[in-house]
Design a protein around this motif. Structure first.
Motif, PDB file in Angstrom:
ATOM      1  N   TYR A 133       0.830  -1.202   0.000  1.00  0.00           N
ATOM      2  CA  TYR A 133       0.000   0.000   0.000  1.00  0.00           C
ATOM      3  C   TYR A 133       0.869   1.258   0.000  1.00  0.00           C
ATOM      4  O   TYR A 133       0.593   2.217  -0.718  1.00  0.00           O
ATOM      5  CB  TYR A 133      -0.938  -0.015   1.198  1.00  0.00           C
ATOM      6  CG  TYR A 133      -1.925   1.120   1.200  1.00  0.00           C
ATOM      7  CD1 TYR A 133      -2.952   1.172   0.269  1.00  0.00           C
ATOM      8  CD2 TYR A 133      -1.830   2.146   2.124  1.00  0.00           C
ATOM      9  CE1 TYR A 133      -3.864   2.208   0.257  1.00  0.00           C
ATOM     10  CE2 TYR A 133      -2.738   3.197   2.123  1.00  0.00           C
ATOM     11  CZ  TYR A 133      -3.746   3.218   1.193  1.00  0.00           C
ATOM     12  OH  TYR A 133      -4.635   4.262   1.182  1.00  0.00           O
ATOM     13  N   LYS A 134       1.949   1.243   0.789  1.00  0.00           N
ATOM     14  CA  LYS A 134       2.847   2.398   0.834  1.00  0.00           C
ATOM     15  C   LYS A 134       3.542   2.622  -0.499  1.00  0.00           C
ATOM     16  O   LYS A 134       3.800   3.757  -0.883  1.00  0.00           O
ATOM     17  CB  LYS A 134       3.903   2.207   1.923  1.00  0.00           C
ATOM     18  CG  LYS A 134       3.433   2.518   3.308  1.00  0.00           C
ATOM     19  CD  LYS A 134       4.590   2.386   4.283  1.00  0.00           C
ATOM     20  CE  LYS A 134       4.245   2.814   5.670  1.00  0.00           C
ATOM     21  NZ  LYS A 134       5.380   2.701   6.589  1.00  0.00           N
ATOM     22  N   SER A 135       3.854   1.549  -1.205  1.00  0.00           N
ATOM     23  CA  SER A 135       4.555   1.696  -2.486  1.00  0.00           C
ATOM     24  C   SER A 135       3.684   2.386  -3.532  1.00  0.00           C
ATOM     25  O   SER A 135       4.193   2.971  -4.480  1.00  0.00           O
ATOM     26  CB  SER A 135       5.032   0.338  -3.000  1.00  0.00           C
ATOM     27  OG  SER A 135       3.940  -0.462  -3.386  1.00  0.00           O
ATOM     28  N   ASP A 136       2.355   2.317  -3.371  1.00  0.00           N
ATOM     29  CA  ASP A 136       1.438   2.981  -4.297  1.00  0.00           C
ATOM     30  C   ASP A 136       1.282   4.468  -3.990  1.00  0.00           C
ATOM     31  O   ASP A 136       0.753   5.207  -4.822  1.00  0.00           O
ATOM     32  CB  ASP A 136       0.059   2.326  -4.250  1.00  0.00           C
ATOM     33  CG  ASP A 136       0.072   0.918  -4.808  1.00  0.00           C
ATOM     34  OD1 ASP A 136       1.011   0.578  -5.552  1.00  0.00           O
ATOM     35  OD2 ASP A 136      -0.859   0.149  -4.481  1.00  0.00           O
ATOM     36  N   GLN A 137       1.723   4.911  -2.817  1.00  0.00           N
ATOM     37  CA  GLN A 137       1.575   6.302  -2.403  1.00  0.00           C
ATOM     38  C   GLN A 137       2.747   7.136  -2.914  1.00  0.00           C
ATOM     39  O   GLN A 137       3.841   6.636  -3.129  1.00  0.00           O
ATOM     40  CB  GLN A 137       1.497   6.412  -0.880  1.00  0.00           C
ATOM     41  CG  GLN A 137       0.410   5.581  -0.251  1.00  0.00           C
ATOM     42  CD  GLN A 137      -0.965   5.920  -0.800  1.00  0.00           C
ATOM     43  OE1 GLN A 137      -1.326   7.083  -0.908  1.00  0.00           O
ATOM     44  NE2 GLN A 137      -1.721   4.909  -1.136  1.00  0.00           N
ATOM     45  N   SER A 138       2.479   8.423  -3.091  1.00  0.00           N
ATOM     46  CA  SER A 138       3.551   9.311  -3.546  1.00  0.00           C
ATOM     47  C   SER A 138       3.858  10.347  -2.468  1.00  0.00           C
ATOM     48  O   SER A 138       2.963  10.823  -1.772  1.00  0.00           O
ATOM     49  CB  SER A 138       3.129  10.027  -4.838  1.00  0.00           C
ATOM     50  OG  SER A 138       1.980  10.804  -4.615  1.00  0.00           O
ATOM     51  N   GLY A 139       5.123  10.646  -2.307  1.00  0.00           N
ATOM     52  CA  GLY A 139       5.542  11.656  -1.353  1.00  0.00           C
ATOM     53  C   GLY A 139       5.597  11.131   0.066  1.00  0.00           C
ATOM     54  O   GLY A 139       4.977  10.130   0.422  1.00  0.00           O
ATOM     55  N   GLU A 140       6.367  11.832   0.877  1.00  0.00           N
ATOM     56  CA  GLU A 140       6.551  11.436   2.273  1.00  0.00           C
ATOM     57  C   GLU A 140       5.254  11.535   3.072  1.00  0.00           C
ATOM     58  O   GLU A 140       4.962  10.689   3.907  1.00  0.00           O
ATOM     59  CB  GLU A 140       7.638  12.316   2.908  1.00  0.00           C
ATOM     60  CG  GLU A 140       8.077  11.863   4.271  1.00  0.00           C
ATOM     61  CD  GLU A 140       8.782  10.515   4.243  1.00  0.00           C
ATOM     62  OE1 GLU A 140       8.627   9.772   5.225  1.00  0.00           O
ATOM     63  OE2 GLU A 140       9.448  10.209   3.256  1.00  0.00           O
ATOM     64  N   GLU A 141       4.463  12.553   2.791  1.00  0.00           N
ATOM     65  CA  GLU A 141       3.205  12.737   3.513  1.00  0.00           C
ATOM     66  C   GLU A 141       2.214  11.608   3.202  1.00  0.00           C
ATOM     67  O   GLU A 141       1.542  11.097   4.095  1.00  0.00           O
ATOM     68  CB  GLU A 141       2.575  14.082   3.161  1.00  0.00           C
ATOM     69  CG  GLU A 141       1.336  14.388   3.971  1.00  0.00           C
ATOM     70  CD  GLU A 141       0.775  15.758   3.656  1.00  0.00           C
ATOM     71  OE1 GLU A 141      -0.444  15.923   3.829  1.00  0.00           O
ATOM     72  OE2 GLU A 141       1.541  16.644   3.260  1.00  0.00           O
ATOM     73  N   GLY A 142       2.144  11.187   1.950  1.00  0.00           N
ATOM     74  CA  GLY A 142       1.261  10.090   1.573  1.00  0.00           C
ATOM     75  C   GLY A 142       1.646   8.787   2.240  1.00  0.00           C
ATOM     76  O   GLY A 142       0.794   8.005   2.656  1.00  0.00           O
ATOM     77  N   ILE A 143       2.953   8.539   2.350  1.00  0.00           N
ATOM     78  CA  ILE A 143       3.441   7.330   3.005  1.00  0.00           C
ATOM     79  C   ILE A 143       3.113   7.363   4.497  1.00  0.00           C
ATOM     80  O   ILE A 143       2.692   6.364   5.080  1.00  0.00           O
ATOM     81  CB  ILE A 143       4.949   7.161   2.765  1.00  0.00           C
ATOM     82  CG1 ILE A 143       5.193   6.860   1.282  1.00  0.00           C
ATOM     83  CG2 ILE A 143       5.537   6.074   3.642  1.00  0.00           C
ATOM     84  CD1 ILE A 143       6.651   6.872   0.871  1.00  0.00           C
ATOM     85  N   GLN A 144       3.268   8.516   5.131  1.00  0.00           N
ATOM     86  CA  GLN A 144       2.943   8.665   6.554  1.00  0.00           C
ATOM     87  C   GLN A 144       1.452   8.462   6.795  1.00  0.00           C
ATOM     88  O   GLN A 144       1.052   7.789   7.748  1.00  0.00           O
ATOM     89  CB  GLN A 144       3.380  10.045   7.064  1.00  0.00           C
ATOM     90  CG  GLN A 144       3.151  10.254   8.532  1.00  0.00           C
ATOM     91  CD  GLN A 144       4.025   9.352   9.384  1.00  0.00           C
ATOM     92  OE1 GLN A 144       5.138   9.032   9.007  1.00  0.00           O
ATOM     93  NE2 GLN A 144       3.497   8.928  10.507  1.00  0.00           N
ATOM     94  N   ILE A 145       0.623   9.025   5.941  1.00  0.00           N
ATOM     95  CA  ILE A 145      -0.827   8.866   6.072  1.00  0.00           C
ATOM     96  C   ILE A 145      -1.214   7.397   5.903  1.00  0.00           C
ATOM     97  O   ILE A 145      -2.047   6.880   6.646  1.00  0.00           O
ATOM     98  CB  ILE A 145      -1.571   9.759   5.060  1.00  0.00           C
ATOM     99  CG1 ILE A 145      -1.413  11.224   5.461  1.00  0.00           C
ATOM    100  CG2 ILE A 145      -3.043   9.380   4.957  1.00  0.00           C
ATOM    101  CD1 ILE A 145      -1.914  12.208   4.426  1.00  0.00           C
ATOM    102  N   ALA A 146      -0.596   6.704   4.949  1.00  0.00           N
ATOM    103  CA  ALA A 146      -0.880   5.281   4.732  1.00  0.00           C
ATOM    104  C   ALA A 146      -0.520   4.472   5.973  1.00  0.00           C
ATOM    105  O   ALA A 146      -1.271   3.576   6.378  1.00  0.00           O
ATOM    106  CB  ALA A 146      -0.120   4.769   3.514  1.00  0.00           C
TER     107      ALA A 146
END
Length: 65
Positions: A26-39
């Motif tokens: 799921y994290k690999s599909d996110q972009s940017g540091e903020e998206g990874i933190q939210i995931a």
């Protein structure tokens, strides 16, 4: 996820594996540091509340912990 119960009435801790394949995918599909933190936060909250829900059902139905 592993709940830690000290006695039959109290849930002391919930251990959550933050290196699970589901979270990493799921994290690999996110972009940017903020998206990874939210995931990560979303996964943590989801697993934690699911564990509390299952613990409550188990306790209310008098199942063995």
């Amino acid at each position: 996820m592993h709940p830690y119960v000290e006695d039959e009435e109290t849930l002391e801790r919930v251990f959550i594996n933050m290196d699970s394949r589901v979270l990493l995918d799921y994290k690999s599909d996110q972009s940017g540091e903020e998206g990874i933190q939210i995931a990560g936060n979303r996964y943590l909250h989801s697993v934690y509340f699911h564990t509390l829900f299952l613990f409550t059902i188990t306790k209310n139905r008098s199942y063995q912990l």
